[in-house]
Design an enzyme around this catalytic site. Structure first.
Site, PDB file in Angstrom:
ATOM      1  N   GLY A  49       0.845  -1.186   0.000  1.00 15.37           N
ATOM      2  CA  GLY A  49       0.000   0.000   0.000  1.00 15.37           C
ATOM      3  C   GLY A  49       0.876   1.229   0.000  1.00 15.37           C
ATOM      4  O   GLY A  49       2.040   1.176   0.423  1.00 15.37           O
ATOM      5  N   GLN A  54       2.887   9.831   1.485  1.00 14.88           N
ATOM      6  CA  GLN A  54       4.166   9.116   1.455  1.00 14.88           C
ATOM      7  C   GLN A  54       4.994   9.456   0.212  1.00 14.88           C
ATOM      8  O   GLN A  54       6.155   9.082   0.124  1.00 14.88           O
ATOM      9  CB  GLN A  54       3.936   7.604   1.503  1.00 14.88           C
ATOM     10  CG  GLN A  54       3.386   7.128   2.838  1.00 14.88           C
ATOM     11  CD  GLN A  54       3.305   5.626   2.862  1.00 14.88           C
ATOM     12  OE1 GLN A  54       2.327   5.064   2.378  1.00 14.88           O
ATOM     13  NE2 GLN A  54       4.334   4.971   3.377  1.00 14.88           N
ATOM     14  N   CYS A  97       6.469  -0.073   7.321  1.00 14.32           N
ATOM     15  CA  CYS A  97       6.018   1.113   6.598  1.00 14.32           C
ATOM     16  C   CYS A  97       7.167   1.630   5.738  1.00 14.32           C
ATOM     17  O   CYS A  97       8.295   1.756   6.225  1.00 14.32           O
ATOM     18  CB  CYS A  97       5.575   2.188   7.596  1.00 14.32           C
ATOM     19  SG  CYS A  97       4.994   3.704   6.804  1.00 14.32           S
ATOM     20  N   LEU A  98       6.874   1.924   4.478  1.00 16.48           N
ATOM     21  CA  LEU A  98       7.919   2.429   3.583  1.00 16.48           C
ATOM     22  C   LEU A  98       8.476   3.767   4.065  1.00 16.48           C
ATOM     23  O   LEU A  98       9.594   4.130   3.711  1.00 16.48           O
ATOM     24  CB  LEU A  98       7.370   2.575   2.157  1.00 16.48           C
ATOM     25  CG  LEU A  98       6.962   1.261   1.469  1.00 16.48           C
ATOM     26  CD1 LEU A  98       6.290   1.550   0.132  1.00 16.48           C
ATOM     27  CD2 LEU A  98       8.166   0.343   1.277  1.00 16.48           C
ATOM     28  N   HIS A 139      -3.960   1.014   7.795  1.00 20.02           N
ATOM     29  CA  HIS A 139      -2.615   1.603   7.751  1.00 20.02           C
ATOM     30  C   HIS A 139      -2.593   2.798   6.779  1.00 20.02           C
ATOM     31  O   HIS A 139      -2.081   3.875   7.117  1.00 20.02           O
ATOM     32  CB  HIS A 139      -1.624   0.517   7.320  1.00 20.02           C
ATOM     33  CG  HIS A 139      -0.199   0.959   7.283  1.00 20.02           C
ATOM     34  ND1 HIS A 139       0.762   0.475   8.136  1.00 20.02           N
ATOM     35  CD2 HIS A 139       0.431   1.843   6.476  1.00 20.02           C
ATOM     36  CE1 HIS A 139       1.916   1.061   7.860  1.00 20.02           C
ATOM     37  NE2 HIS A 139       1.752   1.890   6.859  1.00 20.02           N
ATOM     38  N   GLU A 140      -3.175   2.609   5.586  1.00 19.14           N
ATOM     39  CA  GLU A 140      -3.183   3.691   4.589  1.00 19.14           C
ATOM     40  C   GLU A 140      -4.108   4.822   5.010  1.00 19.14           C
ATOM     41  O   GLU A 140      -3.781   6.003   4.842  1.00 19.14           O
ATOM     42  CB  GLU A 140      -3.595   3.157   3.211  1.00 19.14           C
ATOM     43  CG  GLU A 140      -2.719   2.050   2.661  1.00 19.14           C
ATOM     44  CD  GLU A 140      -1.241   2.319   2.773  1.00 19.14           C
ATOM     45  OE1 GLU A 140      -0.826   3.493   2.671  1.00 19.14           O
ATOM     46  OE2 GLU A 140      -0.486   1.364   3.000  1.00 19.14           O
ATOM     47  N   HIS A 143      -2.400   7.085   7.306  1.00 14.90           N
ATOM     48  CA  HIS A 143      -1.498   8.036   6.646  1.00 14.90           C
ATOM     49  C   HIS A 143      -2.261   9.281   6.190  1.00 14.90           C
ATOM     50  O   HIS A 143      -1.738  10.404   6.257  1.00 14.90           O
ATOM     51  CB  HIS A 143      -0.833   7.399   5.425  1.00 14.90           C
ATOM     52  CG  HIS A 143       0.381   6.574   5.740  1.00 14.90           C
ATOM     53  ND1 HIS A 143       1.454   7.083   6.425  1.00 14.90           N
ATOM     54  CD2 HIS A 143       0.687   5.285   5.453  1.00 14.90           C
ATOM     55  CE1 HIS A 143       2.383   6.131   6.548  1.00 14.90           C
ATOM     56  NE2 HIS A 143       1.939   5.024   5.972  1.00 14.90           N
TER      57      HIS A 143
HETATM   58 ZN   LIG Z   1       2.995   3.271   5.887  1.00 12.25          ZN
END
Ligand SMILES: [Zn+2]
Length: 177
Positions: A49, A54, A97-98, A139-140, A143
């Site tokens: 995702g 991000q 998480c990226l 999670h998304e 963000h």
């Molecule tokens: Zn993340």
């Protein structure tokens, strides 16, 4: 298409609430290219995702896709998503998480949700999600609200560098989102 630079924890864009995307803006080539670039960036970094903040864009927009052992769901584009909890049960599991590279931690998430959103063409979509799919959506969605998974951990006892996570916690790798 382009691979975009991923914002990392500490960049203010990750702590802002992302404003909704208007239907007029969604129809522009600029946003459609951003969506394509977000998909390419997610794939490049083996994410499941990626939310617009991000990639340094404060917009209520996320892409997700998973074909791994933890869950299988097709490529989806969620614009202005709203989440309704359908089951009060929470399940704790590993997340990465990226934007917080090389860490993993255990995060409690709602088990089942309803999602209302627009697709990339501006069409209304509604669906229910459970388990890992519901986890990635939360999670998304976080963000887009300026939250990261660290904020949702019960405490930081399980927060681990990736090498130590592999060595002491789990043999398999959880996907980053
Ligand atoms: Zn993340």
């Amino acid at each position: 298409m382009s691979i975009l630079k991923v914002s990392r924890l500490g960049h203010p864009v990750l702590r802002m609430q992302a404003p909704p995307v208007s239907p007029q803006f969604l129809a522009t080539p600029a946003i459609q290219k951003l969506i394509d670039d977000m998909v390419e960036t997610m794939v490049e970094y083996y994410g499941v995702g990626l939310a617009a903040p991000q990639v340094h864009e404060s917009l209520s927009l996320a892409v997700l896709e998973s074909h791994g052992p933890r869950g299988d769901f097709p490529l989806m584009v969620l614009v202005n998503p709203e989440v309704t909890v359908l089951d009060e049960e929470m399940i704790e599991d590993w997340e990465g998480c990226l934007s917080i590279p090389e860490f993993r931690g255990r995060v409690p998430r709602w088990r089942k949700l309803r999602v209302d959103a627009l697709d990339r063409k501006g069409k209304k979509i509604q669906f229910t999600a459970e388990g890992f799919f519901a986890r990635v959506i939360q999670h998304e969605f976080d963000h887009l609200m300026g939250k990261v998974y660290l904020d949702r951990m019960r405490d930081l006892q399980t927060l681990s560098h990736f090498a130590e996570f592999q060595r002491y916690w789990l043999p398999q790798e959880p996907e980053e989102a």
